[in-house]
Design a protein around this motif. Structure first.
Motif, PDB file in Angstrom:
ATOM      1  N   UNK A  73      76.719 -50.727 -32.489  1.00 17.87           N
ATOM      2  CA  UNK A  73      75.498 -51.401 -32.033  1.00 17.87           C
ATOM      3  C   UNK A  73      74.989 -50.749 -30.748  1.00 17.87           C
ATOM      4  N   UNK A  74      75.910 -50.432 -29.840  1.00 17.88           N
ATOM      5  CA  UNK A  74      75.507 -49.760 -28.596  1.00 17.88           C
ATOM      6  C   UNK A  74      74.988 -48.352 -28.876  1.00 17.88           C
ATOM      7  N   UNK A  75      75.631 -47.662 -29.819  1.00 15.53           N
ATOM      8  CA  UNK A  75      75.183 -46.313 -30.184  1.00 15.53           C
ATOM      9  C   UNK A  75      73.774 -46.370 -30.774  1.00 15.53           C
ATOM     10  N   UNK A  76      73.498 -47.376 -31.580  1.00 15.85           N
ATOM     11  CA  UNK A  76      72.165 -47.514 -32.165  1.00 15.85           C
ATOM     12  C   UNK A  76      71.111 -47.737 -31.080  1.00 15.85           C
ATOM     13  N   UNK A  77      71.460 -48.527 -30.070  1.00 14.08           N
ATOM     14  CA  UNK A  77      70.520 -48.749 -28.969  1.00 14.08           C
ATOM     15  C   UNK A  77      70.251 -47.438 -28.223  1.00 14.08           C
ATOM     16  N   UNK A  78      71.270 -46.602 -28.129  1.00 11.03           N
ATOM     17  CA  UNK A  78      71.142 -45.312 -27.459  1.00 11.03           C
ATOM     18  C   UNK A  78      70.347 -44.315 -28.306  1.00 11.03           C
ATOM     19  N   UNK A  79      70.709 -44.234 -29.610  1.00  9.42           N
ATOM     20  CA  UNK A  79      70.061 -43.279 -30.515  1.00  9.42           C
ATOM     21  C   UNK A  79      70.284 -43.742 -31.955  1.00  9.42           C
ATOM     22  N   UNK A  80      69.293 -44.373 -32.574  1.00  9.64           N
ATOM     23  CA  UNK A  80      69.464 -44.917 -33.921  1.00  9.64           C
ATOM     24  C   UNK A  80      69.913 -43.880 -34.960  1.00  9.64           C
ATOM     25  N   UNK A  81      69.446 -42.643 -34.833  1.00  5.59           N
ATOM     26  CA  UNK A  81      69.834 -41.637 -35.826  1.00  5.59           C
ATOM     27  C   UNK A  81      71.321 -41.317 -35.743  1.00  5.59           C
ATOM     28  N   UNK A  82      71.899 -41.344 -34.545  1.00  3.96           N
ATOM     29  CA  UNK A  82      73.336 -41.100 -34.420  1.00  3.96           C
ATOM     30  C   UNK A  82      74.119 -42.149 -35.202  1.00  3.96           C
ATOM     31  N   UNK A  83      73.689 -43.400 -35.097  1.00  2.00           N
ATOM     32  CA  UNK A  83      74.373 -44.457 -35.850  1.00  2.00           C
ATOM     33  C   UNK A  83      74.199 -44.222 -37.356  1.00  2.00           C
ATOM     34  N   UNK A  84      73.009 -43.833 -37.777  1.00  2.00           N
ATOM     35  CA  UNK A  84      72.787 -43.570 -39.196  1.00  2.00           C
ATOM     36  C   UNK A  84      73.702 -42.458 -39.698  1.00  2.00           C
TER      37      UNK A  84
END
Length: 195
Positions: free
Chosen positions: A134-145
């Motif tokens: 969730x924190x990674x998505x806030x930082x960069x959504x594509x990284x989470x994807x």
């Protein structure tokens, strides 16, 4: 069959409630394979089966108003997210029970049945991973994807690039960045995730 899948994905994006009923049987074996991979990352001897995880995810997807998957890869990412949510909710229930919740009997058909195969450490790790994502998505959504496609869906770099409509070099770079960030964040608990 590929044309039929594309047609039903389009209908699904358009909000056709019956499209999921047509699409899932076409992709059922692949969805079970995805569930098998996700469950393969858990300890041996649990009671949840790939079939029951697919069915629970299907029921969750039915509740969605619109699923915006452009292609097969994106649909599997959506399905993997639903399956992961089932595991996360189980970990949360287990964590609450650890802090004084009373044990209760549940049917194997109920989502709570997943609790039976998660150890306390696995439940805590799953929660830590979910919070980090969730924190990674806030930082960069594509990284989470990229993480979801590589780890939870099991897509290759090439398949992930196609699903995200970016080049393979971008996926490789994002994959390295995301893994390094997650390892720092959760102290290496991810172990040796698939490269």
């Amino acid at each position: 069959m590929s044309g039929e899948i594309t047609r039903w994905l389009g209908a699904l994006r358009a909000g056709d409630r019956g499209a999921l009923d047509r699409l899932v049987p076409l992709l059922y074996d692949e969805l079970r394979g995805l569930a098998r991979r996700l469950l393969g990352q858990e300890r041996a001897g649990h009671t949840l089966t790939p079939t029951s995880l697919v069915h629970e995810a299907y029921l969750r997807l039915l509740k969605e108003r619109r699923i915006g998957a452009e292609d097969r890869g994106e649909f599997f990412a959506v399905a993997a997210t639903a399956m992961r949510r089932i595991l996360i909710e189980s970990a949360r229930r287990r964590s609450r029970a650890k802090r004084g919740g009373a044990a209760e009997r549940v049917s194997l058909e109920a989502p709570e049945a997943i609790d039976a195969w998660l150890t306390e450490a696995e439940a805590e790790e799953l929660l830590a991973i979910d919070e980090a994502l969730a924190d990674l998505e806030a930082l960069n959504p594509r990284l989470r994807q990229v993480v979801e496609m590589r780890v939870f869906v099991g897509l290759s770099v090439e398949e992930s690039a196609a699903a995200l409509a970016v080049n393979e070099k971008t996926v490789r770079r994002d994959w390295q960045l995301a893994r390094a960030w997650l390892r720092r964040r959760i102290g290496g608990e991810l172990g040796a995730a698939a490269d």
